[in-house]
Design a protein around this motif. Structure first.
Motif, PDB file in Angstrom:
ATOM      1  N   GLU A 220      -5.185  13.703  -3.330  1.00  0.00           N
ATOM      2  CA  GLU A 220      -4.101  14.692  -3.420  1.00  0.00           C
ATOM      3  C   GLU A 220      -3.529  14.800  -4.832  1.00  0.00           C
ATOM      4  O   GLU A 220      -2.696  15.659  -5.103  1.00  0.00           O
ATOM      5  CB  GLU A 220      -2.969  14.325  -2.447  1.00  0.00           C
TER       6      GLU A 220
ATOM      7  N   ASP B 121      -4.246   9.956   7.637  1.00  0.00           N
ATOM      8  CA  ASP B 121      -4.534   9.059   6.515  1.00  0.00           C
ATOM      9  C   ASP B 121      -5.985   8.607   6.599  1.00  0.00           C
ATOM     10  O   ASP B 121      -6.565   8.556   7.684  1.00  0.00           O
ATOM     11  CB  ASP B 121      -3.598   7.834   6.578  1.00  0.00           C
ATOM     12  N   PHE B 122      -6.561   8.338   5.483  1.00  0.00           N
ATOM     13  CA  PHE B 122      -7.816   7.580   5.386  1.00  0.00           C
ATOM     14  C   PHE B 122      -7.875   7.037   3.969  1.00  0.00           C
ATOM     15  O   PHE B 122      -7.132   7.503   3.090  1.00  0.00           O
ATOM     16  CB  PHE B 122      -9.043   8.443   5.727  1.00  0.00           C
ATOM     17  N   LEU B 123      -8.697   6.049   3.764  1.00  0.00           N
ATOM     18  CA  LEU B 123      -8.763   5.431   2.435  1.00  0.00           C
ATOM     19  C   LEU B 123      -9.237   6.476   1.426  1.00  0.00           C
ATOM     20  O   LEU B 123     -10.301   7.057   1.585  1.00  0.00           O
ATOM     21  CB  LEU B 123      -9.700   4.220   2.441  1.00  0.00           C
ATOM     22  N   GLY B 124      -8.418   6.717   0.438  1.00  0.00           N
ATOM     23  CA  GLY B 124      -8.767   7.695  -0.585  1.00  0.00           C
ATOM     24  C   GLY B 124      -8.048   9.022  -0.425  1.00  0.00           C
ATOM     25  O   GLY B 124      -8.056   9.852  -1.333  1.00  0.00           O
ATOM     26  N   LYS B 125      -7.416   9.236   0.729  1.00  0.00           N
ATOM     27  CA  LYS B 125      -6.789  10.542   0.981  1.00  0.00           C
ATOM     28  C   LYS B 125      -5.654  10.824  -0.008  1.00  0.00           C
ATOM     29  O   LYS B 125      -5.609  11.878  -0.640  1.00  0.00           O
ATOM     30  CB  LYS B 125      -6.277  10.611   2.414  1.00  0.00           C
ATOM     31  N   ARG B 126      -4.765   9.837  -0.149  1.00  0.00           N
ATOM     32  CA  ARG B 126      -3.636  10.041  -1.058  1.00  0.00           C
ATOM     33  C   ARG B 126      -4.129  10.279  -2.485  1.00  0.00           C
ATOM     34  O   ARG B 126      -3.621  11.151  -3.195  1.00  0.00           O
ATOM     35  CB  ARG B 126      -2.694   8.820  -1.016  1.00  0.00           C
ATOM     36  N   ALA B 127      -5.150   9.539  -2.853  1.00  0.00           N
ATOM     37  CA  ALA B 127      -5.662   9.666  -4.223  1.00  0.00           C
ATOM     38  C   ALA B 127      -6.232  11.054  -4.460  1.00  0.00           C
ATOM     39  O   ALA B 127      -6.094  11.624  -5.555  1.00  0.00           O
ATOM     40  CB  ALA B 127      -6.730   8.597  -4.472  1.00  0.00           C
TER      41      ALA B 127
ATOM     42  N   ARG C 288       0.833  -1.206   0.000  1.00  0.00           N
ATOM     43  CA  ARG C 288       0.000   0.000   0.000  1.00  0.00           C
ATOM     44  C   ARG C 288       0.865   1.252   0.000  1.00  0.00           C
ATOM     45  O   ARG C 288       1.737   1.415   0.845  1.00  0.00           O
ATOM     46  CB  ARG C 288      -0.930   0.003   1.222  1.00  0.00           C
ATOM     47  N   ALA C 289       0.625   2.108  -0.981  1.00  0.00           N
ATOM     48  CA  ALA C 289       1.276   3.420  -0.998  1.00  0.00           C
ATOM     49  C   ALA C 289       0.231   4.417  -0.545  1.00  0.00           C
ATOM     50  O   ALA C 289      -0.926   4.338  -0.953  1.00  0.00           O
ATOM     51  CB  ALA C 289       1.746   3.755  -2.410  1.00  0.00           C
ATOM     52  N   THR C 290       0.599   5.326   0.321  1.00  0.00           N
ATOM     53  CA  THR C 290      -0.406   6.273   0.797  1.00  0.00           C
ATOM     54  C   THR C 290       0.197   7.654   0.957  1.00  0.00           C
ATOM     55  O   THR C 290       1.164   7.996   0.260  1.00  0.00           O
ATOM     56  CB  THR C 290      -1.079   5.746   2.081  1.00  0.00           C
ATOM     57  N   VAL C 291      -0.388   8.418   1.847  1.00  0.00           N
ATOM     58  CA  VAL C 291       0.055   9.797   2.026  1.00  0.00           C
ATOM     59  C   VAL C 291       1.571   9.835   2.176  1.00  0.00           C
ATOM     60  O   VAL C 291       2.140   9.064   2.947  1.00  0.00           O
ATOM     61  CB  VAL C 291      -0.631  10.401   3.268  1.00  0.00           C
TER      62      VAL C 291
ATOM     63  N   TYR D 297       0.967   1.452  -7.232  1.00  0.00           N
ATOM     64  CA  TYR D 297       0.134   0.729  -6.256  1.00  0.00           C
ATOM     65  C   TYR D 297      -1.290   0.571  -6.766  1.00  0.00           C
ATOM     66  O   TYR D 297      -1.898  -0.494  -6.660  1.00  0.00           O
ATOM     67  CB  TYR D 297       0.175   1.485  -4.924  1.00  0.00           C
ATOM     68  N   LEU D 298      -1.818   1.611  -7.343  1.00  0.00           N
ATOM     69  CA  LEU D 298      -3.210   1.544  -7.790  1.00  0.00           C
ATOM     70  C   LEU D 298      -3.389   0.767  -9.083  1.00  0.00           C
ATOM     71  O   LEU D 298      -4.364   0.033  -9.233  1.00  0.00           O
ATOM     72  CB  LEU D 298      -3.769   2.954  -8.006  1.00  0.00           C
ATOM     73  N   PHE D 299      -2.453   0.939 -10.001  1.00  0.00           N
ATOM     74  CA  PHE D 299      -2.738   0.461 -11.358  1.00  0.00           C
ATOM     75  C   PHE D 299      -1.769  -0.563 -11.951  1.00  0.00           C
ATOM     76  O   PHE D 299      -2.164  -1.312 -12.831  1.00  0.00           O
ATOM     77  CB  PHE D 299      -2.834   1.655 -12.314  1.00  0.00           C
TER      78      PHE D 299
ATOM     79  N   GLU E  21      -9.779   3.497  -2.502  1.00  0.00           N
ATOM     80  CA  GLU E  21      -8.379   3.916  -2.498  1.00  0.00           C
ATOM     81  C   GLU E  21      -8.090   4.870  -3.647  1.00  0.00           C
ATOM     82  O   GLU E  21      -7.128   5.612  -3.630  1.00  0.00           O
ATOM     83  CB  GLU E  21      -7.460   2.691  -2.600  1.00  0.00           C
ATOM     84  N   ASN E  22      -8.950   4.829  -4.656  1.00  0.00           N
ATOM     85  CA  ASN E  22      -8.805   5.711  -5.807  1.00  0.00           C
ATOM     86  C   ASN E  22      -9.379   7.095  -5.525  1.00  0.00           C
ATOM     87  O   ASN E  22      -9.393   7.958  -6.402  1.00  0.00           O
ATOM     88  CB  ASN E  22      -9.518   5.072  -7.003  1.00  0.00           C
TER      89      ASN E  22
ATOM     90  N   MET F 132      -9.998   5.349   9.326  1.00  0.00           N
ATOM     91  CA  MET F 132      -9.434   4.996   8.014  1.00  0.00           C
ATOM     92  C   MET F 132     -10.537   4.796   6.978  1.00  0.00           C
ATOM     93  O   MET F 132     -10.371   5.126   5.811  1.00  0.00           O
ATOM     94  CB  MET F 132      -8.596   3.715   8.106  1.00  0.00           C
TER      95      MET F 132
ATOM     96  N   PHE G 131       2.471   5.806  -6.087  1.00  0.00           N
ATOM     97  CA  PHE G 131       1.035   5.652  -5.850  1.00  0.00           C
ATOM     98  C   PHE G 131       0.339   5.094  -7.091  1.00  0.00           C
ATOM     99  O   PHE G 131      -0.532   4.234  -6.998  1.00  0.00           O
ATOM    100  CB  PHE G 131       0.430   7.002  -5.442  1.00  0.00           C
TER     101      PHE G 131
END
Lengths: 107, 182, 1006
Positions: free
Chosen positions: C900, C892-898, A28-31, A41-43, C711-712, C689, A38
């Motif tokens: 951005e 963080d939460f699911l979708g946060k990075r996306a 998992r890649a995140t903030v 990770y998603l695609f 997550e997207n 999350m 990222f």
């Protein structure tokens, strides 16, 4: 129509009792991650012709997720193992290499 | 207040096998692991079931649902009391206990060829179903669980919302003239 | 002409005549007949016309490979097109009609195509129907639609009266084919202790062996078969099914069996077809072999049949294909037919053999029987149009003098092809055997199973062993090894024995005469049903087609309902020859299941009518039904859309329900909303999350609206979250979201954060939930009795547990309508009871049920979003102005990075606004707002679209919400929405706030 044995309840489950969850062992890649990381990770998916690691859920059974190492061409199943495994376990890799010496690994 | 009812109250079909709605059942879902489940079983007064097994004592059944989930099946009115007892026994153990008596319902399929009714609707291997084992699977397009409380008798558990579907499905499979003749 | 003969017919019972009709004309056959044998016995030789040229067609084969004899069977709701006469068992009053003929079989208009055959070559459709473009719609398509298709489609409004079902079966060894090879394999496997299932597609066991005679283990083959079946039937570990075709072999030992349970006994109450869904550890395909036609000019004239079929009809059904039969062959098979006919006292004109010399036992027997042998010869032409009247015989090359003979039937044999279909379905490979001129399974390249093991083995003729002796030995070994591979033992019993047969080698002759000119090659049929001739395949090769798969599609060779059972090998041999390459280099087309067509109903099984899909019903379903509800499907649920009263339209009902809720009080069945408990020491962390907003700070007993993203970054679900206790939360999801969101939660808990101490339980179905909304809602709840629901005791967005109307209940004070509103949850088994109690308690207050449409409109009046309306998987919460529900504090939460990502923060994203039409009209669903200019495709540029649009009875005008470019910055601006009525008119709407009703929220706060 595959049969995969759920490592959580031991049932040799029919494919119609399972739900596929795509590629296994993604990190998992995140903030804080770069756009490239990222995106990967998603695609980015391996989609191999040959040895593949997949996520499956025993949806019509015990409900647990598990992982499967199998060959997308011959349909041979090398192993099913716990979903709580960050990378292919050594014994699974060994089993695959024994059957597929030409396999280049997951890297 | 009147009595609680399932989605198919008093439903009964007599074909080459008989399908009946067994009425409301008390059910409690227990989630936990290891010692916690041992305590839970003890509090429910039933042996802790092995993987996929159903144990029973004194009208209470305890079914293994997944590595961290048990299901108590009892008389409908008993569920809250048993749940309270289990919750108390578990104390501060990380666990989840919930009365779910209304989530599911149970059908009984019986008769000499009762197995054939199930063979028509589930990919589960009915021949491999051992007495005392609960097989969670699908029956046609609905999730369910099957076990054999006694020879030639199967109990089928499904979600309440598909109770009518399940009854119609099992009845259709038991229609006279459609015996598999295995 | 074909006719019935005395003293033959092992399968028919002459004491039981059966009546049947063909094209309305009555005929008689016997019990045990197929429709084909009965037709031939009744002297009917022409049974249909071909697809393209409408050429007269007769019966060619005696089994599943038959390309011509397809009929419409039955009538009305029992009509079934494309039924093969050769596999249709005769029953009393059977009704059959010929297909592909208009106006009648004898006088057919489409026959005109024959006259222009020269202009309908391979690829005709591709070449012709390209230009001009307009001609497609007005000329070509209507013509093709008129002439396409084979049988008559059943009445679209009719309903199949029969029942169908599936049956799952698990076995160690599945033997497909109940001929002597299948029986031998089954015996060997069963003796090894394996659990065995044997499928035979026909009604009787033993396949073609009884026709050929011969002895097995010193017994007449027919007696041996009977004994073998009796043995097997007596074993507990063996299941035998006749009339059950092995339709396909798939991954990991999955196989389909197609049982025609009551096709031959219609109306007896049994299911018509049953689909066996089999899991076998090992599969033995004892599927036999099929004879190939010979490609000579006129080989499609009725009366030209496979040599083996001529034998079958004579021996099995006592039916002679003709009175004077000419045999043409390139192998010993033709001699067998000639001998059988001769022994039955029928006239055999002679045997035309492509081979130069007649040697060996079979030729000797024929010679002794006085049959004329014409060696090194060819049939160079067939006389007769609707039935054979004679043949022209030349040297094999076609050169030199020709002789005419008179005959009314021609029996042809071009050699045999093992039925390798089921071996090939799951990846078994083939080798070309030059000596036998056949593709046979390569045992070293079998289909592999889950452990990498071979899971299919062929037996007997299917392996390419055409003699009884070799076939039995092969089948015995196949059965032995299958049992062992499936976990049984290798039996020590010996294989059944048969005498060695001497056969002379085949001479492959792919076209006859071998040096025929184009005129003749245009009359050599490869595919009888699709009218593909030798010349078509040769043309394809000349036009550059090299791949057999491409050639198949270009010429339509093998694409008919028989899937090329007769034509494939001959066709690819012709192609190979045209390409100047050996046959194995050309290869075969892919063998795909099913082996022969199976009914759609068998695939459907029980899943039709009420059982088409599991219909999920709420505990109050029957009450809604009783009051004439208008249903709306939501996922598998049925929800009440509206509750029209007598004389009321649905639209009127919706308006009434809304006004009554706004003025008095309404009740809604909200049971379908998802309810998931999240509990544990780490549940707060997990909730933070899952949701974009902070849930860990929610006070016990309080409710909070929350959003969930993928997550997207896209909005995936929403709902009210309730803090049940210090360590436990109740998440409400949308109706369609319950299972999905529960699965989503479990996915993260099981696969990513498995060290977090959190448990979930999906208790959606535990609770029946009833929404009570409107100014008088509190009075209704108070009338139920049991809880203090005063404003102070139970403020907005709180929850309590206790009793209502004497039932255990949970009460939530939340609002989706903008009115004072409660949701009552009671155990589902008491849902109906509570519904009645609420209705009764609300009666003095004018309570009425309202449906999902009223709910949708009321929430739209309030500017509340709906998952699936305002969202479509590409919408982030920020697009909807829901920034207030997105935590900026959370790490963080699911979708946060996306969210951005630069695109998500783009000012050009379309954003949610309210839309007020200038004239009060309702904007059509899904309408687009059009801007200036056009895009690259010449379409008007779009600047937004409508997401929700309704007539608001509260405001008495159309209201809408939509996503509009820079929307929130354009308040008051009027934009154009395109209509689809073709007039180019637009609907003008002013951009406004999304909330149309009680913006201050005073109504809910009382």
């Amino acid at each position: 129509m595959l049969i995969l044995t759920c490592p959580c309840c031991g049932i040799a489950a029919d494919e119609t009792e399972l739900e596929n969850g795509g590629e296994a062992h993604l990190k998992r890649a995140t903030v804080g991650s770069s756009d490239e990381a990222f995106e990967a990770y998603l695609f980015d998916r391996a989609n191999p012709k040959g040895v593949h690691f997949e996520r499956w859920r025993h949806a019509y059974g015990c409900g647990k997720w598990f992982l499967a190492a199998r060959d997308t061409v011959t349909l041979e199943v090398y192993a099913t193992y716990s979903g709580q495994t960050p990378e292919p376990p050594a014994d699974v890799v060994k089993a695959i290499k024994a059957k597929r010496p030409d396999w280049e690994g997951t890297a | 207040m009147s009595d609680p009812v399932t989605a198919t109250p008093d439903a009964r079909y007599e074909g080459f096998a008989t399908v009946t709605d067994t009425g409301p059942r008390g059910m409690i879902t227990i989630r936990g692991e290891g010692e916690t489940l041992v305590k839970a079983a003890k509090a429910a007064g039933v042996d802790l079931p092995d993987t996929r097994a159903v144990t029973a004592k004194g009208g209470v059944q305890l079914a293994w649902m997944s590595p961290d989930e048990l299901l108590v099946i009892c008389d409908y009115p008993e569920a809250p009391a048993i749940a309270a007892k289990v919750e108390k026994a578990l104390g501060k153990d990380h666990s989840l206990v919930a009365v779910v008596s209304d989530v599911r319902q149970v059908f009984r399929v019986e008769g000499a060829n009762a197995d054939e009714v199930l063979r028509k609707v589930t990919p589960a291997n009915i021949d491999a179903l051992a007495p005392g084992e609960m097989r969670r699977t699908r029956l046609a397009q609905a999730a369910g669980a099957i076990w054999m409380p006694e020879a030639d008798v199967y109990e089928v558990m499904c979600f309440r919302s598909v109770g009518r579907y399940m009854f119609d499905l099992l009845s259709g499979a038991a229609r006279p003239g459609s015996e598999l003749g295995l | 002409m074909s006719h019935r003969i005395d003293d033959a017919g092992r399968l028919i019972d002459r004491s039981k005549p059966l009546r049947f009709s063909f094209d309305g004309k009555p005929h008689t056959g016997y019990a045990g007949d197929t429709l084909a044998s009965a037709l031939l016995g009744a002297g009917v030789t022409m049974v249909g016309r071909s697809f393209k040229y409408h050429r007269p067609r007769g019966i060619v084969a005696s089994g599943v490979e038959e390309p011509n004899a397809l009929v419409n069977l039955g009538s009305g709701n029992k009509l079934e097109p494309n039924q093969r006469a050769t596999t249709t068992e005769l029953f009393d009053n059977l009704e059959a009609r010929s297909q592909n003929v208009w106006p009648s079989l004898a006088f057919d208009i489409g026959v005109v195509n024959q006259a222009i055959a020269r202009f309908l070559p391979a690829g005709f459709y591709y070449k012709t129907f390209m230009f001009p473009r307009a001609a497609w719609k007005h000329l070509f398509e209507p013509f093709i639609r008129q002439s396409a298709g084979l049988g008559k489609a059943p009445d679209a409004e009719g309903r199949d009266e029969d029942t169908y079902e599936h049956s799952y079966h698990h076995t160690d060894v599945l033997v497909i084919g109940g001929g002597v090879a299948g029986l031998t394999a089954a015996k060997a496997a069963a003796a090894g202790g394996a659990k065995v299932m044997v499928l035979e597609q026909e009604a009787h066991w033993g396949g073609r062996t009884p026709v050929e005679g011969g002895e097995i283990d010193g017994m007449a083959s027919e007696a041996w078969i009977a004994a073998a079946v009796e043995d097997l039937a007596g074993m507990d570990n063996v299941t035998l099914r006749t009339r059950t075709m092995g339709a396909g072999v798939y991954d990991h030992g999955y196989a389909l069996g197609y049982e025609r349970v009551s096709d031959h006994t219609p109306g007896d109450g049994r299911p018509r077809h049953r689909l066996w869904r089999i899991r076998a550890k090992q599969i033995v395909t004892a599927t036999g072999a099929l004879e190939r036609p010979l490609s000579f000019p006129g080989n499609d004239v009725p009366g030209v049949m496979l040599a083996s079929a001529v034998r079958d009809y004579a021996v099995n059904y006592g039916v002679a294909a003709g009175r004077r039969t000419l045999v043409v062959t390139n192998n010993d098979d033709g001699y067998l037919t000639a001998l059988v006919l001769k022994n039955l006292g029928l006239d055999v004109v002679g045997v035309v053999d492509a081979r130069a010399t007649a040697t060996g036992a079979n030729a000797e027997r024929a010679r002794k029987a006085g049959i004329k042998l014409m060696m090194g010869k060819a049939v160079a032409g067939v006389k007769g149009k609707r039935v054979v009247t004679g043949a022209i015989i030349t040297d094999l090359s076609g050169k030199g003098a020709s002789t005419d003979v008179e005959c009314d039937a021609i029996a042809m044999s071009g050699g045999w092809s093992p039925v390798v279909h089921l071996w090939s379905h799951c990846g078994g490979k083939l080798n070309w055997d030059d000596g036998e001129a056949m593709f046979r399974p390569d045992p070293d390249r079998p289909p592999s199973g889950a452990a990498g093991e071979a899971f299919v083995v062929t037996a007997g003729a299917a392996s390419g062993f055409l003699s009884l002796e070799k076939g039995l030995a092969d089948a015995h070994e196949a059965g032995r090894t299958a049992a062992k591979a499936a976990g049984g033992k290798l039996t020590r019993k010996a294989a059944p024995k048969a005498a060695e047969e001497e056969r002379q080698p085949i001479k492959p002759v792919w076209i006859m005469p071998t040096e025929a000119g184009v005129e003749k090659r245009m009359k050599m049929w490869l595919d009888y049903q699709n009218d593909v001739k030798v010349s078509d395949v040769q043309l394809a090769a000349r036009e550059g087609y090299q791949s057999v798969e491409h050639t198949k599609r270009y010429t339509t060779l093998g694409m008919a309902t028989d899937q090329g059972k007769l034509s494939n090998i001959n066709g690819l041999a012709v192609l190979s020859d045209a390409l100047g390459q050996p046959i194995p280099q050309t290869g075969t087309t892919t063998f795909r299941p099913p082996y022969t067509p199976i009914s759609m109903s068998a695939i459907t099984g029980e899943a039709r009518g009420e059982l088409f899909q599991p219909l999920r019903r709420t505990p109050m379903h029957h009450i809604h039904e009783e009051c004439g509800v208008n249903w709306e499907p939501v996922g598998h649920w049925r929800r009440g859309y509206a509750y029209p009263r007598a004389g009321e339209t649905v639209h009127e009902a919706v308006n009434r329900e809304i006004l009554n809720t706004r003025e008095n009080v309404g009740m809604l069945d909200a049971s379908t909303l998802g309810k998931i408990i999240v509990k544990g020491p780490d549940a707060g962390k997990f909730m933070n999350m899952l949701y974009t907003n902070v849930m860990s700070t929610l006070g016990v007993g309080k409710c909070r609206y929350g959003l969930m993203c993928s997550e997207n970054g896209f909005l995936s679900d929403d709902g009210v979250v309730v803090r049940l206790a210090e360590d436990s939360w109740l998440c409400h999801t949308t109706t369609g979201g319950a299972d999905r969101i529960h699965s989503h939660m479990e996915d993260w808990l099981q696969c990513e954060w498995w060290d977090w101490k959190v448990y979930t339980a999906n208790v959606t179905e535990q609770w029946a939930q009833i929404g009570v909304a409107g100014p008088k809602a509190r009075a209704v709840i108070e009338a139920l009795g049991g809880m203090d629901v005063s404003k102070d005791a139970m403020p907005f967005m709180t929850y309590q547990e206790g009793e209502l109307a004497g039932m255990p209940a949970r009460l939530f004070r939340i609002s989706f309508t903008g009115e004072l509103s409660y949701e009552i949850a009671v155990p589902a088994h008491r849902g109906a009871e509570m519904w009645e109690a609420v209705a009764k308690a609300g009666e003095p207050h004018g309570i009425q049920p309202y449906g999902t449409e009223a709910m949708h409109i009321m929430r739209a009046e309030k500017g509340f979003i709906m998952i699936g309306d305002e969202t479509d998987g590409t919408v982030i919460p920020q697009d909807l102005g829901l920034d207030w529900a997105i935590s900026k504090k959370k790490e963080d939460f699911l979708g946060k990075r996306a969210q951005e990502r630069s695109f998500m923060a783009s000012p050009d994203r379309w954003k949610l606004v309210g839309l007020r039409t200038l004239d009060g009209a309702v904007i059509p669903d899904g309408a687009y707002a059009v801007g200036d200019g056009t895009n690259a495709n010449g379409q008007r540029n779009v600047i937004g679209r409508v997401t929700s649009t309704y007539y608001s009875p509260t405001l008495r005008k159309g209201i809408a919400m939509g996503l509009v470019h820079n929307g929130p910055d354009r308040m008051g601006e009027v934009i154009d929405f395109a209509t689809l009525d073709g007039t180019g008119t637009v609907i003008k709407a002013e951009i406004c706030d999304t909330c149309f009703y009680d913006k201050e929220g005073a109504k809910a706060d009382v």
